[in-house]
Design a protein around this motif. Structure first.
Motif, PDB file in Angstrom:
ATOM      1  N   LEU A   1       0.836  -1.201   0.000  1.00  0.00           N
ATOM      2  CA  LEU A   1       0.000   0.000   0.000  1.00  0.00           C
ATOM      3  C   LEU A   1       0.869   1.248   0.000  1.00  0.00           C
ATOM      4  O   LEU A   1       1.840   1.334   0.727  1.00  0.00           O
TER       5      LEU A   1
ATOM      6  N   GLY B   1       2.298  -1.661  -5.063  1.00  0.00           N
ATOM      7  CA  GLY B   1       0.858  -1.667  -4.832  1.00  0.00           C
ATOM      8  C   GLY B   1       0.250  -0.294  -5.026  1.00  0.00           C
ATOM      9  O   GLY B   1       0.957   0.704  -5.219  1.00  0.00           O
ATOM     10  N   PRO B   2      -1.078  -0.191  -4.955  1.00  0.00           N
ATOM     11  CA  PRO B   2      -1.775   1.070  -5.242  1.00  0.00           C
ATOM     12  C   PRO B   2      -1.776   2.021  -4.054  1.00  0.00           C
ATOM     13  O   PRO B   2      -1.353   1.688  -2.950  1.00  0.00           O
TER      14      PRO B   2
ATOM     15  N   ILE C   1      -3.836   5.114  -1.633  1.00  0.00           N
ATOM     16  CA  ILE C   1      -5.126   5.507  -1.059  1.00  0.00           C
ATOM     17  C   ILE C   1      -5.229   7.020  -1.179  1.00  0.00           C
ATOM     18  O   ILE C   1      -4.364   7.744  -0.708  1.00  0.00           O
TER      19      ILE C   1
ATOM     20  N   ASP D   1      -6.817   1.000 -11.631  1.00  0.00           N
ATOM     21  CA  ASP D   1      -6.828  -0.152 -10.730  1.00  0.00           C
ATOM     22  C   ASP D   1      -5.444  -0.435 -10.166  1.00  0.00           C
ATOM     23  O   ASP D   1      -5.304  -0.830  -9.005  1.00  0.00           O
ATOM     24  N   ASP D   2      -4.423  -0.231 -10.985  1.00  0.00           N
ATOM     25  CA  ASP D   2      -3.057  -0.510 -10.547  1.00  0.00           C
ATOM     26  C   ASP D   2      -2.531   0.524  -9.560  1.00  0.00           C
ATOM     27  O   ASP D   2      -1.717   0.194  -8.690  1.00  0.00           O
TER      28      ASP D   2
ATOM     29  N   HIS E   1      -6.110   2.380  -4.896  1.00  0.00           N
ATOM     30  CA  HIS E   1      -6.925   1.370  -4.229  1.00  0.00           C
ATOM     31  C   HIS E   1      -8.262   1.936  -3.772  1.00  0.00           C
ATOM     32  O   HIS E   1      -9.309   1.319  -3.965  1.00  0.00           O
ATOM     33  N   ALA E   2      -8.241   3.122  -3.155  1.00  0.00           N
ATOM     34  CA  ALA E   2      -9.472   3.716  -2.620  1.00  0.00           C
ATOM     35  C   ALA E   2      -9.370   5.225  -2.680  1.00  0.00           C
ATOM     36  O   ALA E   2      -8.277   5.806  -2.639  1.00  0.00           O
TER      37      ALA E   2
ATOM     38  N   LYS F   1     -12.090   1.546  -7.834  1.00  0.00           N
ATOM     39  CA  LYS F   1     -12.604   0.354  -7.173  1.00  0.00           C
ATOM     40  C   LYS F   1     -13.371   0.687  -5.903  1.00  0.00           C
ATOM     41  O   LYS F   1     -14.442   0.112  -5.645  1.00  0.00           O
ATOM     42  N   ASN F   2     -12.853   1.583  -5.094  1.00  0.00           N
ATOM     43  CA  ASN F   2     -13.447   1.891  -3.798  1.00  0.00           C
ATOM     44  C   ASN F   2     -13.582   3.400  -3.636  1.00  0.00           C
ATOM     45  O   ASN F   2     -12.590   4.125  -3.753  1.00  0.00           O
TER      46      ASN F   2
ATOM     47  N   ASP G   1      -9.484  -3.234   5.178  1.00  0.00           N
ATOM     48  CA  ASP G   1      -9.268  -3.540   3.767  1.00  0.00           C
ATOM     49  C   ASP G   1      -7.998  -4.351   3.537  1.00  0.00           C
ATOM     50  O   ASP G   1      -7.957  -5.202   2.642  1.00  0.00           O
ATOM     51  N   ILE G   2      -6.960  -4.084   4.323  1.00  0.00           N
ATOM     52  CA  ILE G   2      -5.675  -4.738   4.061  1.00  0.00           C
ATOM     53  C   ILE G   2      -5.498  -6.022   4.852  1.00  0.00           C
ATOM     54  O   ILE G   2      -4.522  -6.742   4.629  1.00  0.00           O
TER      55      ILE G   2
END
Length: 640
Positions: free
Chosen positions: A42, A188-189, A191, A223-224, A227-228, A408-409, A573-574
Motif C-alpha cells: 500500500l 501496490g496502489p 489511497i 486499478d493498478d 486502491h481507494a 474500485k473503492n 481492507d488490508i
C-alpha cells in the motif's frame, strides 16, 4: 482564534494519502502490542487543498516605509507580520493577472514543498497552532507506526485554475509520475484522500489522465495505482460562499478588509472553481469527442435538460443571488479607490433599483456577471475567466456534475446539520470598488429548514438536512447518487460505544438521483455517524457515504472521529482475514492512549477491557494515567 482556525484549513484541499508501512508489523501505539500482516504494497501521496499550502517568494522586493522586505524563499502565505506591516508589498506577491494568470511584475510566489508546507502555514509558538492544517493528521500517522518516508506531500499553487496548473507547472504530469513512482517503490496502489476543493483537483486529474493514456489502458492504470478514494467535504455542486467572496470578499480571519480580500480572490483563476452550479446542466463528453473529431479548442456544448426549467432554483434550496441593480446607467458606477465617490452616489440613486434573482445555473453560466457588467469592473474579468478557464477548458468543464469516478473503492464523507449559507441579498454600498457591494441579508439552511439573518420569511425547497457550515447539503450529498440500487444504512454514535445505540436498515431501495433519509431515532445531545454502504453495486466496485453530525467543513480533517473511522476501514481492507465488504459498526473502543479516560463514577479507567491505570512521571491528572493495555491490539480483530 476561531476565525483564524477557520481560515487555516479553508476550502481547501485534495489529499492523496499514502500508507507506506513496514512489511512485518504495525503498532497501535508506542506502548501497545502489535499485529502482523503484509502492508508493504500500500502506498500513496498527500496533495493539500485551497489555501492549505505555504507560498514562498521567488523575487527580491524592497518594501518602502517598512523594515521588512521580501527575499527569495521568504514566506508569503502565510506571514502575518509582513501582512500587517507591508500589506501593499504582500499583495504584490499574492496577486495574479486576472486575464493571463501571470505574477506581478515586481514579485512572484511559488508553492513550498514537502510536509512542512502543509502542516502549519505559519510556524511559531503562537501562530503555529492557529494555522495548523495537516499537523494532527501526521501525528496520527506517527502514532500508528507509519514511517517518515511513507507520507509524500505534493503541494500546488492553489491560486491557479486546473488548466493553468498544468500549463505553468505541469502539475498533473508530476502527479501521474508520483503515483507511478509509489507503485514502483512498493508494488501496490495508493489511497487517495481529498478534502474540499481538493476533490475538484482530483476529478480534473482523472479526466486529464484519459487524454494521456490509451483508452484500453485507462481503467487498468486506475486499478493498478489507486486502491481507494476518500472524498471529504467535497463541494460536488459548488459552494455559495464562493459567490460571497467574489462580490463582497471573504477574509477567512485575516487582518485585511473585505474589499482587499475581494480584490485578491478575484485575481485568482481558482476563484470560480467553487461556484455553485446546476446538476441538470452538462457539457459534451470531450473524451470521446477527441477521438472522433480530434482535439479542438472550441468551447464545450453546455446544455440543460428539461428538469432545469421545470423546477425552481436549479434544484438548490433557493436562489443563490438576489441583487439590487441601479436603473440609471451612465456615469461612473464603480469609481476607483483613489477617486471621489460623492458625485457618483447621486447617479446610482437617481432611479429606483431593480432586484434580480439568479439561480445556480445563472451563476455558473455567467448570466449573473453579464447582468452586473455595467455596474462592476470585476464582471468583465470574471466573464473572461469563466469562458476561457472553465466552459472553454479543453479537458473538462469543472462546473458540471460529477458521475461516480471509475475507481474500485469510493468513500464520500461530510458533515451535516450545521447552519450553512445558501443565498444572499446584495445592494450597492455607495462606496468605490472593491467595496461597492454590501450584503443586506443572508439565507441559511439548518436541520431541514430555511431562515434569513433578518428574520424575513424565505421561499424555497429546503433539504432534509443542512450542510457543514460552508458547503450546502445539496452539494455535499450529490455523491449519494453514486450508491448502488440497494443500500445498507447504519447509524452509530461518534464516540466510543458498546453497540447498544447502533441502528441498522438493510437493503434499502435506492433510486438514482434521489436522496436517502433513514427513519431512525436520535438520542438528544448525542452526535452520530450515518453510514450508507452498497448492498448491491457494480462488479468489483464499492461505494459508501458517511454523514457526520455537526462536523465542521474546515476542521473535519482534524477530527479524531474521522481519523479513527478511516484508520479502521483501511486496516479492515488490508487484513487478509476480513470477511465483510466494510468494517463493522457494532462497536467502537479506544485505539490510542488519548482515547482512554478516567471514569469518576466507577473510580477506574473507562473501557477496562482496553485501558488500564498506568502512571508515568509527568502525569498531572488521573485521565492522563489511563493508557491502552499491552494486549489492546487483539481487540482490533473484532472489527473484521
Amino acid at each position: 482564534m476561531r476565525d483564524f482556525q477557520r481560515f487555516s484549513s479553508c476550502i481547501l484541499s485534495v489529499m492523496v494519502f499514502t500508507f507506506l508501512i513496514d512489511t512485518t508489523s504495525l503498532f497501535v501505539s508506542g506502548e501497545g502490542g502489535g499485529f502482523s500482516g503484509d502492508y508493504s504494497k500500500l502506498s500513496g501521496i498527500i496533495i493539500p487543498g485551497y489555501a492549505s499550502t505555504q507560498l514562498r517568494a521567488w523575487s527580491i522586493l524592497d518594501c518602502p516605509y517598512s523594515p521588512l522586505d521580501f527575499n527569495p524563499l521568504d514566506a508569503v502565505w502565510l506571514d502575518s507580520t509582513k501582512l500587517l506591516s507591508a500589506v501593499n508589498c504582500w499583495l504584490k506577491c499574492m496577486l495574479l493577472d486576472p486575464y493571463n494568470q501571470t505574477d506581478h511584475p515586481e514579485c512572484k510566489s511559488r508553492p513550498d514543498s514537502g510536509l512542512s508546507a502543509i502542516t502549519e502555514l505559519e510556524p511559531g509558538y503562537i501562530t503555529g497552532p492557529l494555522s495548523s492544517v495537516w499537523k494532527e493528521w501526521v501525528r496520527w500517522c506517527i502514532e500508528f507506526g507509519i514511517e517518515a518516508n511513507a507520507i509524500i506531500a505534493v503541494p500546488y499553487d492553489w491560486r491557479l485554475s486546473a488548466s493553468m496548473l498544468e500549463e505553468r507547472d505541469l502539475y498533473f504530469h508530476k502527479l501521474k509520475i508520483t503515483f507511478e513512482t509509489a507503485l514502483k517503490l512498493r508494488g501496490g496502489p495508493s489511497i487517495v484522500f481529498a478534502h474540499s476543493l481538493g476533490n475538484n483537483v482530483f476529478r480534473y486529474f482523472l479526466e486529464w489522465l484519459k487524454l494521456e493514456i490509451a483508452p484500453k489502458q485507462y481503467l487498468q492504470w486506475l486499478d493498478d495505482h489507486i486502491h481507494a478514494y476518500f472524498a471529504v467535504g467535497a463541494p460536488l455542486l459548488g459552494s455559495c460562499e464562493a459567490v460571497k467572496a467574489t462580490l463582497s470578499g471573504e477574509t477567512f480571519g485575516l487582518p485585511v478588509s473585505e474589499g482587499t480580500a475581494r480584490l485578491m480572490f478575484n485575481s485568482f483563476g481558482s476563484a470560480l472553481w467553487m461556484m455553485p452550479f446546476s446538476k441538470y446542466c452538462r457539457s459534451d463528453n470531450v473524451y470521446w469527442k477527441n477521438f472522433f473529431e480530434g482535439k479542438g479548442k472550441g468551447n464545450h456544448k453546455y446544455h440543460c435538460d428539461d428538469m432545469e426549467f421545470h423546477l425552481n432554483y436549479s434544484g438548490w434550496p433557493t436562489n443563490i443571488v438576489n441583487i439590487e441593480i441601479p436603473t440609471k446607467r451612465g456615469g461612473k458606477m464603480y469609481p476607483s479607490i483613489t477617486e471621489e465617490t460623492l458625485s457618483n452616489l447621486s447617479s446610482m440613486e437617481c432611479g429606483l433599483p431593480t432586484q434580480l434573482s439568479f439561480s445556480a445555473r445563472e451563476v455558473s453560466d455567467g448570466t449573473l456577471f453579464k447582468a452586473m457588467e455595467d455596474y462592476d469592473p470585476d464582471s468583465k474579468r470574471l466573464i473572461y475567466q469563466l469562458e476561457k478557464l472553465y466552459h472553454g477548458d479543453p479537458v473538462l468543464n469543472p462546473l458540471t456534475p460529477w458521475d461516480r469516478p471509475p475507481l474500485k473503492n469510493v468513500f464520500c464523507i461530510y458533515g451535516i446539520d450545521s447552519k450553512t449559507e445558501v443565498g444572499y441579498y446584495f445592494a450597492p454600498s455607495g462606496k468605490p470598488y472593491p467595496d461597492n457591494w454590501i450584503i443586506t441579508d443572508v439565507i441559511y439552511e439548518h436541520e431541514g429548514g430555511l431562515f434569513s439573518r433578518s428574520g424575513n420569511s424565505v421561499d424555497g425547497n429546503p433539504g432534509v438536512k443542512s450542510g457543514d457550515d460552508t458547503v450546502p447539503y445539496h452539494s455535499l450529498s450529490w455523491c449519494k447518487t453514486w450508491l448502488g440500487p440497494k443500500v445498507n444504512i447504519t447509524r452509530a454514535p461518534q464516540s466510543e460505544h458498546d453497540g447498544s445505540d447502533v441502528q441498522e436498515d438493510l437493503n434499502v431501495e435506492h433510486l438514482y438521483d434521489t436522496d436517502i433519509d433513514p427513519n431512525m431515532t436520535r438520542t438528544p445531545r448525542v452526535k452520530y455517524i450515518t453510514y450508507y454502504e452498497d448492498s448491491e453495486s457494480l462488479p468489483g466496485k464499492r461505494t459508501a457515504v458517511w454523514e457526520v453530525d455537526k462536523a465542521s467543513h474546515r476542521n473535519i480533517v482534524r477530527s479524531p472521529v474521522l481519523m479513527r473511522e478511516l484508520w479502521l476501514q483501511m486496516w479492515h481492507d488490508i487484513h487478509p482475514d476480513a470477511k465483510s465488504k466494510f468494517v463493522t459498526k457494532a462497536k467502537r473502543g479506544p485505539l490510542r492512549n488519548e482515547d482512554c479516560y478516567w471514569d469518576y463514577g466507577k473510580a477506574r479507567c473507562a473501557w477496562p477491557e482496553h485501558c488500564e491505570y498506568r502512571y508515568l512521571f509527568g502525569d498531572v491528572h488521573l485521565g492522563q494515567s489511563c493508557r491502552l493495555k499491552n494486549s489492546s491490539a487483539d481487540s482490533l480483530l473484532h472489527y473484521l
